[in-house]
Scaffold this active site. Structure first.
Site, PDB file in Angstrom:
ATOM      1  N   ALA A   1     -13.169  91.338 115.832  1.00 26.94           N
ATOM      2  CA  ALA A   1     -12.614  90.221 114.832  1.00 26.94           C
ATOM      3  C   ALA A   1     -11.138  90.454 114.626  1.00 26.94           C
ATOM      4  CB  ALA A   1     -13.226  89.948 113.387  1.00 26.94           C
ATOM      5  N   TYR A   2     -10.916  91.829 114.091  1.00 27.92           N
ATOM      6  CA  TYR A   2      -9.602  92.130 114.023  1.00 27.92           C
ATOM      7  C   TYR A   2      -8.600  92.033 115.078  1.00 27.92           C
ATOM      8  CZ  TYR A   2      -5.638  95.381 111.945  1.00 27.92           C
ATOM      9  OH  TYR A   2      -4.740  95.788 111.678  1.00 27.92           O
ATOM     10  N   ALA A   3      -9.038  92.609 116.283  1.00 29.14           N
ATOM     11  CA  ALA A   3      -8.192  92.694 117.450  1.00 29.14           C
ATOM     12  C   ALA A   3      -7.926  91.125 117.853  1.00 29.14           C
ATOM     13  CB  ALA A   3      -8.917  93.399 118.503  1.00 29.14           C
TER      14      ALA A   3
ATOM     15  N   SER B   1      -7.559  88.425 116.055  1.00 32.44           N
ATOM     16  CA  SER B   1      -6.725  88.196 115.233  1.00 32.44           C
ATOM     17  C   SER B   1      -5.106  88.535 115.501  1.00 32.44           C
ATOM     18  CB  SER B   1      -7.083  88.182 113.498  1.00 32.44           C
ATOM     19  OG  SER B   1      -6.767  89.622 113.378  1.00 32.44           O
ATOM     20  N   LYS B   2      -5.125  89.914 115.832  1.00 31.56           N
ATOM     21  CA  LYS B   2      -3.863  90.258 116.174  1.00 31.56           C
ATOM     22  C   LYS B   2      -3.422  89.847 117.641  1.00 31.56           C
ATOM     23  CE  LYS B   2      -3.197  92.330 112.335  1.00 31.56           C
ATOM     24  NZ  LYS B   2      -1.888  92.118 111.497  1.00 31.56           N
TER      25      LYS B   2
END
Length: 224
Positions: free
Chosen positions: A132-134, A136-137
């Site tokens: 999820a974090y990757a 978004s980035k």
């Protein structure tokens, strides 16, 4: 980063969402060092709140020349187990928040200025739990590259800094010392990054790097 830019002669607006006390401490540190700084708050994904932050900069300093957008949240879980509400929160802050700030920056930053977004070296490491974090980035990086081209002819640079593991609250939260040491040992430099390491790259992009545009700069000690 605020302290470094302040020491370089930039008048700084220190933004916060929930960490007002820390923002005020940072601003006070800039002022003690002989710089200028004020504090402004608001949710980065709220376009009205962020418009008010830009208004503070224009009212206090007469305009906006550099925008450094670092706000982000990180929630970790395997894809199969992540709650969708958590996924949505990550995307709201990291993707919508960047879009809102970049949209306002595109409207307000003066000729010769710089817009600096933040991604992560995790986008190249494929670490389980970081989907999820990757994701978004990855969106932040795509937005950066497109905006750099949309602002062509205005002499405004748009770049993204992608740090590796850095000793910040966001990274250290919830990790044991053993886990931190293990991650640090994987870096060719044998340590975690420090905020000052990342601030060097930001200061470069905010000032002398006029021929660096539409790039993702990995600041990670060679981790990836």
């Amino acid at each position: 980063m605020a302290e470094r830019l302040g020491s370089d002669g930039l008048a700084v607006v220190v933004h916060h969402s929930t960490g007002k006390d820390r923002a005020e401490e940072t601003a006070e540190s800039v002022v003690r060092a002989g710089g200028r700084a004020v504090v402004a708050g608001g949710d980065v994904a709220d376009e009205v709140a962020m418009a008010e932050v830009f208004e503070v900069a224009e009212r206090e300093y007469g305009g906006v020349d550099v925008v450094v957008h670092t706000a982000g949240v990180m929630r970790l879980a395997p894809v199969a187990q992540m709650d969708l509400a958590t996924f949505d929160r990550v995307q709201r802050t990291n993707v919508r928040g960047t879009f809102v700030v970049d949209q306002l920056a595109a409207r307000h930053v003066r000729r010769g200025g710089a817009i600096i977004n933040f991604s992560t070296s995790v986008t190249r490491l494929q670490i389980p739990g970081y989907a999820a974090y990757a994701a978004s980035k990855g969106a932040v990086e795509a937005l950066t590259l497109v905006l750099a081209r949309e602002l062509g002819g205005r002499d405004i640079t748009v770049n993204t800094v992608a740090p590796g593991p850095t000793a910040t609250t966001l990274f250290l939260d919830g990790k044991s010392q053993e886990a931190v040491d293990q991650i640090a040992s994987m870096n060719p430099m044998g340590r975690l990054g420090e905020p000052a390491d990342v601030a060097e790259a930001v200061a470069f992009l905010a000032g002398p790097a006029r021929w660096v545009n539409g790039q993702v700069i990995h600041v990670n000690g060679g981790a990836a």
